[in-house]
Design a protein around this motif. Structure first.
Motif, short mmCIF file in Angstrom:
data_model
loop_
_atom_site.label_atom_id
_atom_site.label_comp_id
_atom_site.label_asym_id
_atom_site.label_seq_id
_atom_site.Cartn_x
_atom_site.Cartn_y
_atom_site.Cartn_z
N ILE A 127 0.86 -1.18 0.00
CA ILE A 127 0.00 0.00 0.00
C ILE A 127 0.89 1.23 0.00
CG2 ILE A 127 -1.59 1.37 1.43
CD1 ILE A 127 -2.94 -1.20 2.27
N ILE A 128 0.52 2.22 -0.79
CA ILE A 128 1.28 3.46 -0.87
C ILE A 128 0.49 4.57 -0.18
CG2 ILE A 128 2.34 5.16 -2.41
CD1 ILE A 128 2.48 2.93 -4.53
N VAL A 129 1.12 5.22 0.79
CA VAL A 129 0.46 6.29 1.54
C VAL A 129 1.23 7.59 1.34
CG1 VAL A 129 -0.28 7.09 3.81
CG2 VAL A 129 -0.32 4.63 3.28
N ASP A 130 0.59 8.55 0.70
CA ASP A 130 1.22 9.86 0.45
C ASP A 130 0.12 10.84 0.08
OD1 ASP A 130 2.85 12.08 -0.65
OD2 ASP A 130 4.47 10.61 -0.51
N ILE A 147 -1.82 -2.86 -3.91
CA ILE A 147 -3.23 -3.24 -3.74
C ILE A 147 -4.11 -2.06 -3.33
CG2 ILE A 147 -2.70 -5.65 -3.19
CD1 ILE A 147 -3.10 -4.94 -0.23
N ALA A 148 -3.49 -0.95 -2.92
CA ALA A 148 -4.28 0.21 -2.53
C ALA A 148 -3.38 1.43 -2.37
CB ALA A 148 -5.03 -0.05 -1.22
N GLU A 149 -4.01 2.61 -2.43
CA GLU A 149 -3.34 3.87 -2.16
C GLU A 149 -4.15 4.63 -1.12
OE1 GLU A 149 -2.29 6.18 -5.70
OE2 GLU A 149 -2.77 4.41 -6.92
N ALA A 150 -3.48 5.52 -0.40
CA ALA A 150 -4.16 6.38 0.57
C ALA A 150 -3.54 7.77 0.51
CB ALA A 150 -4.05 5.80 1.98
N LYS A 151 -4.39 8.79 0.50
CA LYS A 151 -3.90 10.16 0.34
C LYS A 151 -3.82 10.93 1.66
CE LYS A 151 -8.51 11.96 -0.86
NZ LYS A 151 -9.29 12.66 -1.89
N LEU A 172 -7.28 7.79 6.14
CA LEU A 172 -7.60 6.76 5.14
C LEU A 172 -6.57 5.64 5.19
CD1 LEU A 172 -9.40 5.85 2.82
CD2 LEU A 172 -7.99 7.22 1.26
N ALA A 173 -5.31 5.98 5.45
CA ALA A 173 -4.25 4.97 5.53
C ALA A 173 -4.54 3.94 6.62
CB ALA A 173 -2.90 5.65 5.79
N VAL A 174 -4.95 4.42 7.79
CA VAL A 174 -5.25 3.51 8.90
C VAL A 174 -6.38 2.55 8.51
CG1 VAL A 174 -6.13 3.36 11.27
CG2 VAL A 174 -4.46 5.11 10.66
N GLU A 175 -7.43 3.08 7.88
CA GLU A 175 -8.57 2.26 7.48
C GLU A 175 -8.17 1.20 6.47
OE1 GLU A 175 -11.66 4.75 6.06
OE2 GLU A 175 -11.91 5.84 7.95
N VAL A 176 -7.44 1.61 5.43
CA VAL A 176 -7.13 0.68 4.36
C VAL A 176 -6.09 -0.36 4.80
CG1 VAL A 176 -5.26 1.98 3.25
CG2 VAL A 176 -6.77 0.55 1.86
N ILE A 177 -5.16 0.04 5.68
CA ILE A 177 -4.16 -0.91 6.18
C ILE A 177 -4.83 -1.98 7.04
CG2 ILE A 177 -2.18 -1.19 7.73
CD1 ILE A 177 -1.21 1.57 6.70
#
Length: 252
Positions: A5-8, A30-34, A38-43
């Motif tokens: 997952i990429i978070v930026d 598999i996912a990105e978070a801006k 959102l990062a916490v949720e998707v991770i």
């Protein structure tokens, strides 16, 4: 396949990492978070093997993301940032690597090679569980709650980390501490051990059952103020009616 997952908060920065990964088919985004929220949720939802994590973001930074996320297994963390002042803090919490923006291709490839070596030699869940404990220790100071239990087993002393306990069940004058791979028998009453547990981490759902909030997969209402808890290992536990209030508070 390594799931990443990429978070930026910067779109172009995320695209840069994706482009650099084109030459590394072993890693699948598999996912990105801006942002951090959102990062916490998707991770927590996706449970990736790897996270490319920006340090500075508008809502909260990458270190706060680490504090808030509660996946079953802690992913490998590669920090990405335009500032080198966070490097010591990043490695203090055992980040795999620390990449400065703009990310250099050769430096990125070297980081991926390091990552692949770690995956090859650290495939057991024990390593991930130790990393999870390190982050939990980092996220908050030690308090008066019980974090570890010492069990005498055939002349040996075994340390059981409560972070690794999925749920606790009464068993006569003992309690069963259920970890992902073993049930440990510990001499205690449910009331005694319940008073020693952090209520932010553990929820008593029955006079004979305490569950670790971290490992709850699903909670469903049955009837007559009773609920069914499905744990991440597949175990299904039923609540007692007298614990309705505690469960309602947990459900928000």
């Amino acid at each position: 396949m390594i799931r990443a997952i990429i978070v930026d908060d910067e779109y172009l920065a995320r695209q840069r990492v994706i482009k650099l990964l084109d030459t590394h088919p072993e890693i699948k985004v598999i996912a990105e978070a801006k942002n951090g929220e959102l990062a916490v949720e998707v991770i927590d939802l996706k449970e990736p093997d790897l996270v490319f994590l920006d340090v500075q973001m508008p809502d909260f930074d990458g270190f706060e993301v680490l504090k808030r996320m509660k996946p079953k297994q802690l992913p490998y963390i590669v920090f990405t940032t335009a500032y080198d002042s966070y490097a010591i803090q990043a490695f203090d919490i055992h980040a795999l690597d620390y990449l400065l923006k703009p990310i250099d291709e050769d430096r990125f490839n070297a980081s991926v090679q390091k990552l692949l070596k770690h995956f090859e030699v650290q495939k057991t869940s024990e390593f991930n569980q130790k990393l999870m404990k390190m982050v939990k220790d980092f996220e908050r100071p030690q308090d008066d709650f019980l974090n570890q239990i010492t069990i005498a087993d055939r002349g040996w002393e075994l340390q059981v980390e409560l972070d690794e306990v999925l749920y606790i069940e009464a068993n006569g004058n003992y309690v069963n501490l259920q970890t992902p791979d073993k049930t440990h028998l510990y001499r205690s009453t449910m009331n005694t051990i319940s008073d020693l547990l952090d209520p932010e981490d553990f929820l008593r759902i029955h006079r004979s059952i305490i569950v670790n909030r971290r490992y709850i997969k699903k909670c469903s209402y049955i009837s007559n103020n009773e609920y069914e808890f499905t744990m991440k290992n597949g175990k299904v536990l039923q609540s007692g009616r007298s614990y309705r209030q505690e469960i309602m508070q947990y459900l928000g």
